[in-house]
Design an enzyme around this catalytic site. Sequence first.
Site, short mmCIF file in Angstrom:
data_model
loop_
_atom_site.label_atom_id
_atom_site.label_comp_id
_atom_site.label_asym_id
_atom_site.label_seq_id
_atom_site.Cartn_x
_atom_site.Cartn_y
_atom_site.Cartn_z
N TYR A 97 -54.75 47.64 5.16
CA TYR A 97 -54.30 48.92 6.02
C TYR A 97 -55.15 50.08 5.78
O TYR A 97 -55.41 50.84 6.80
CB TYR A 97 -52.71 49.48 5.61
CG TYR A 97 -51.80 48.56 6.55
CD1 TYR A 97 -51.55 47.17 6.44
CD2 TYR A 97 -50.88 49.28 7.57
CE1 TYR A 97 -50.74 46.43 7.33
CE2 TYR A 97 -50.13 48.46 8.29
CZ TYR A 97 -49.97 46.93 8.01
OH TYR A 97 -49.07 46.34 8.80
N LYS A 114 -51.56 35.78 -1.73
CA LYS A 114 -52.47 34.69 -1.49
C LYS A 114 -53.43 34.44 -2.52
O LYS A 114 -54.77 34.74 -2.19
CB LYS A 114 -53.14 35.01 -0.04
CG LYS A 114 -53.83 33.93 0.55
CD LYS A 114 -52.98 32.77 1.32
CE LYS A 114 -54.00 31.71 1.63
NZ LYS A 114 -52.92 30.61 2.17
N ASP A 146 -48.18 31.82 3.00
CA ASP A 146 -47.80 30.63 3.98
C ASP A 146 -46.57 30.00 3.79
O ASP A 146 -45.76 29.63 4.86
CB ASP A 146 -49.24 29.83 4.08
CG ASP A 146 -49.82 29.42 2.93
OD1 ASP A 146 -49.41 29.71 1.92
OD2 ASP A 146 -50.75 28.46 3.13
N ASP A 152 -45.40 43.47 6.28
CA ASP A 152 -45.26 43.82 7.58
C ASP A 152 -44.82 42.41 8.45
O ASP A 152 -43.87 42.44 9.28
CB ASP A 152 -46.59 44.34 8.11
CG ASP A 152 -46.28 44.61 9.59
OD1 ASP A 152 -45.27 45.12 10.04
OD2 ASP A 152 -47.33 44.21 10.36
N ASP A 175 -40.53 41.09 10.04
CA ASP A 175 -40.35 40.88 11.46
C ASP A 175 -39.68 39.47 11.68
O ASP A 175 -38.57 39.30 12.21
CB ASP A 175 -41.65 40.96 12.35
CG ASP A 175 -41.75 42.51 12.98
OD1 ASP A 175 -41.31 43.48 12.61
OD2 ASP A 175 -42.29 42.48 14.15
C1 IPM Z 1 -44.10 48.58 10.95
C2 IPM Z 1 -45.05 48.68 11.84
C3 IPM Z 1 -46.29 49.70 11.40
C4 IPM Z 1 -47.08 48.65 10.28
C5 IPM Z 1 -47.47 49.76 12.30
C6 IPM Z 1 -46.96 50.49 13.78
C7 IPM Z 1 -48.70 50.66 12.12
O1 IPM Z 1 -45.60 47.61 12.42
O2 IPM Z 1 -43.60 49.75 10.32
O3 IPM Z 1 -43.72 47.62 10.47
O4 IPM Z 1 -47.78 47.80 10.52
O5 IPM Z 1 -46.51 49.12 9.14
MN MN Z 2 -44.19 45.93 11.62
#
Ligand code: IPM
Ligand code: MN
Length: 347
Positions: free
Chosen positions: A136, A186, A218, A242, A246
């Site tokens: 990042y 990884k 993975d 990240d 999700d």
């Molecule tokens: C999160 C988001 C951010 C990230 C983006 C918007 C920069 O996806 O907070 O999970 O990748 O960290």
């Molecule tokens: Mn995110």
Amino acid sequence: MKIAVFAGDGIGPEVTREAVRVVEALNLPDLVMFEGDVGGVAYKRHGHPLPAETLAIARSCDAILFGAVGDPDCDQLDRHLRPEQAILGLRKELGLFANLRPAKVFAGLEDASALRPEVASKIDLLIVRELNGDVYFGEKGIRTLPDGRRQGWDVMSYAEDEVRRIAHVGFRAAMGRGKRLCSVDKANVLETSQVWRDVMIEVASEYPEVELSHMYVDNAAMQLVRNPGQFDVVVTGNLFGDILSDQASMCVGSIGLLASASLSDGKMGLYEPIHGSAPDIAGKGLANPMATILSAAMLLRHSLGLEAEAARIEAAVAKALADGIRGGDLGGNHGTAAIGDAVLERL
Ligand code: IPM
Ligand code: MN
Ligand code: NAD
């Protein structure tokens, strides 16, 4: 007690409004909130996604309640002007390196998971995501190779001190929970991950009670849907965290439920739902504000030391869900404000 409220773009203002109503309903003495512009909205008003005034507000406060940033209109801007730079800039400028993303199935929501109910019901995990390093924040660019081809490049790296400080956060979190820490990397391919793994093993000697394991990312993605109940605390880098968070959100029902805390060495913290600005449903009153309301609870707990108030908010959300209050993301038909009302009533 000063809280900065940065609502941002898309559904950000819609979900933040409900979280602010919930905090206000607690009638906390000496609590003041300050609003500031972030993201695409800030770019349009001030020419920058993280204006100096906003950063100054952040620095003057004890904590930040953050909605979401991201605006399709801004996706062609130079990267440093894109809305996402607001959240990345706040994380970096304020040293918010430790991102806590808890995922637990609420009672009554087992059938809302993308997984079978008997698998989902066992989920109670915490993802500890490093937030100030990795690919990042490495050097990056787009260049033209001698043969004329365009090439995008991003440097991934972790220095040992960056890994060590997030390792301590992971081990301490594990000590306060089930004493199991799974480090996800990884290391079979990446040198960045080799350093990560070596440092995790070094730090483990300071926490003899915690059982440390290692998993390739993975496999972790696979195990998270096969048997998520096996995880207690997961510690991982910025990019893997990240993605896995999700994924974890759908394992417990919806991305509209997952809260997060981004912490520094001190008390300062930023609290936000893990989801984004959801342009597809923005402005329609359809967004689930629970992730933001639960983020406000984390704010009260971690930055203001108000454990009882945090627990009250979490109980009100749990009760609303148990009573069948569900947004469209959970297959229900309650809108943003109706969900806020339902939580307030139970509070
Ligand atoms: C999160 C988001 C951010 C990230 C983006 C918007 C920069 O996806 O907070 O999970 O990748 O960290
Ligand atoms: Mn995110
Ligand atoms: P997203 O999280 O915004 O949306 C993904 C999907 O989940 C969409 O279908 C959306 O409608 C749904 N969703 C998200 N939150 C919801 C909620 N509270 N209630 C109901 N449904 C919800 O991810 P995306 O579409 O990949 O990204 C949209 C924008 O948000 C992009 O500009 C991205 O960069 C940004 N983003 C910002 C943050 C942040 O501010 N921390 C986080 C993730 C993405």
